[in-house]
Design an enzyme around this catalytic site. Sequence first.
Site, PDB file in Angstrom:
ATOM      1  N   ASP A  87       0.762  -1.242   0.000  1.00  0.00           N
ATOM      2  CA  ASP A  87       0.000   0.000   0.000  1.00  0.00           C
ATOM      3  C   ASP A  87       0.799   1.302   0.000  1.00  0.00           C
ATOM      4  OD1 ASP A  87      -1.898  -1.979   0.340  1.00  0.00           O
ATOM      5  OD2 ASP A  87      -2.823  -1.100   2.108  1.00  0.00           O
ATOM      6  N   ARG A 139       1.388   2.963  10.292  1.00  0.00           N
ATOM      7  CA  ARG A 139       0.395   3.086   9.224  1.00  0.00           C
ATOM      8  C   ARG A 139       0.763   4.224   8.274  1.00  0.00           C
ATOM      9  NH1 ARG A 139      -2.777  -0.846   8.004  1.00  0.00           N
ATOM     10  NH2 ARG A 139      -4.239   0.659   7.153  1.00  0.00           N
ATOM     11  N   TRP A 199       4.804  -0.774   4.506  1.00  0.00           N
ATOM     12  CA  TRP A 199       5.599  -1.301   3.383  1.00  0.00           C
ATOM     13  C   TRP A 199       6.819  -0.448   3.075  1.00  0.00           C
ATOM     14  CZ3 TRP A 199       4.720  -6.023   1.016  1.00  0.00           C
ATOM     15  CH2 TRP A 199       3.527  -6.674   1.399  1.00  0.00           C
ATOM     16  N   GLU A 234       1.345  -8.987  11.681  1.00  0.00           N
ATOM     17  CA  GLU A 234       1.109  -8.626  10.283  1.00  0.00           C
ATOM     18  C   GLU A 234       2.446  -8.483   9.543  1.00  0.00           C
ATOM     19  OE1 GLU A 234      -1.091  -4.985  10.036  1.00  0.00           O
ATOM     20  OE2 GLU A 234      -1.259  -5.038   7.848  1.00  0.00           O
TER      21      GLU A 234
HETATM   22  C1  DGY Z   1      -6.040  -1.111   4.298  1.00  0.00           C
HETATM   23  O1  DGY Z   1      -7.178  -0.732   4.569  1.00  0.00           O
HETATM   24  O2  DGY Z   1      -5.017  -0.643   4.809  1.00  0.00           O
HETATM   25  C2  DGY Z   1      -5.856  -2.201   3.344  1.00  0.00           C
HETATM   26  O3  DGY Z   1      -4.551  -2.636   3.290  1.00  0.00           O
HETATM   27  C3  DGY Z   1      -6.303  -1.847   1.991  1.00  0.00           C
HETATM   28  O4  DGY Z   1      -6.229  -3.032   1.218  1.00  0.00           O
END
Ligand code: DGY
Length: 425
Positions: free
Chosen positions: A163, A196, A350, A393
């Site tokens: 992402d 995030r 990522w 994760e």
């Molecule tokens: C998210 O919502 O972060 C997912 O990875 C999108 O696929």
Amino acid sequence: MTIPLLSEHAISILRRNDHGGYTVPTHGLYPYQWNWDSAFVALGFAEFDRDRAWVELETLVSGQWDDGMIPQIIFHQDDPGYFPGPAVWATGRTPPTSGITQPPVLASIVRHLWQAEGADPAHPRMRALVAACLKSHRWFHTYRDPLANGLVMVTHNWETGRDNSSEWDEALDRVDTSRVGSYQRRDTAHVDAAMRPTAREYDRYVAILQFGRACGWDHREIADHGPFRMIDVGMSMELLRANRDLLVMVQAIGDSATADELKARIALSEHGVDWLWNEDAGAYCSRDLGTGQSSGLVTNASFLAFYAGVGNAAQHARLIAALGRLTHSARFLLPSLEAGSRAYDHQRYWRGPIWLVVSYMVALGLAETGHQAWADRIRSDSAGLIELSGFYESFSPETGAGSGGPDFSWTAAMWLAWCGKVASP
Ligand code: DGY
């Protein structure tokens, strides 16, 4: 924990994340069915419940669109804990889905399950899934190959699965966010915001989604005029590999016309990937369709060349040299971005963390191309991460600490099907 106890724990994670026919990646953060998550999860189920493995894939293709796209998310049951949910995507599908796709690894997983059961050409579940994969691959060829060179264009960074990879930064910078409006993210209520994407990045993700919704999810319009158009090295390699795996099944079925179609696609992609080779980086990198620019970044997706079966001896030597370099900056392989690259961050999604599903594909490819010692190193590092931190994760390549959601389905699946096994690639 000992190996048998970790395996029991992995099985209990898959059982707990099983919502009846589909498995959520983790509770809270991702409460729906995700496309490539489900494919990898099936590998884990196959280790202790073969029927349940097939069901996972069958539920996934129940969300396939009439045009062939297998969506990124299927919203089987609404959940207010996730943004953007089905009302935001507004695709009008039953079951509700998002309007974009995800890495096409399904055919490769189907081949794995089918061969483990004896490779019977009449296997009905294999045959039904092969039909769905063919439809999906043709969708890629029709809508996502703008250069007609067998590579995959993505129209949303969420499609890549990687992402917030730094590979997308420049293309995302050009996305107009002036009409995004206000919205409430939910992900940062579940996990540390430092793990995030940033708020600035999220605005861009939402703006791209809004373009698709505004044109009624017209995939032609999105492909031709969407605000984000990248040739993704990861999905290009994954689709090439998936076409090879699909070909094996189609040949077993005895469908020679489709086999010829796939052989032509494979040949096209084998030549097409040259366009992604970046001589300065010594690696395959994604390219921005708007500017033609290569990202120049060495990511875990660069090493999927081995999995896709592409690259000459000189290119392989450069990639292996890059792996060697990574061992100096990372305690564990395989980081999603090389340390020192712009925006590297060992715990931010990522931009550095290790993702075991990519590590698995890379290790498989390395073993198949004669680099067994590197495959073993990646496998033992992956097992070590789970032994150290549990089934997260993703993991920091520097400390091995878990990042993102805990008790993660595909991490549990990778333990059962790959790195927790005594002998594997
Ligand atoms: C998210 O919502 O972060 C997912 O990875 C999108 O696929």
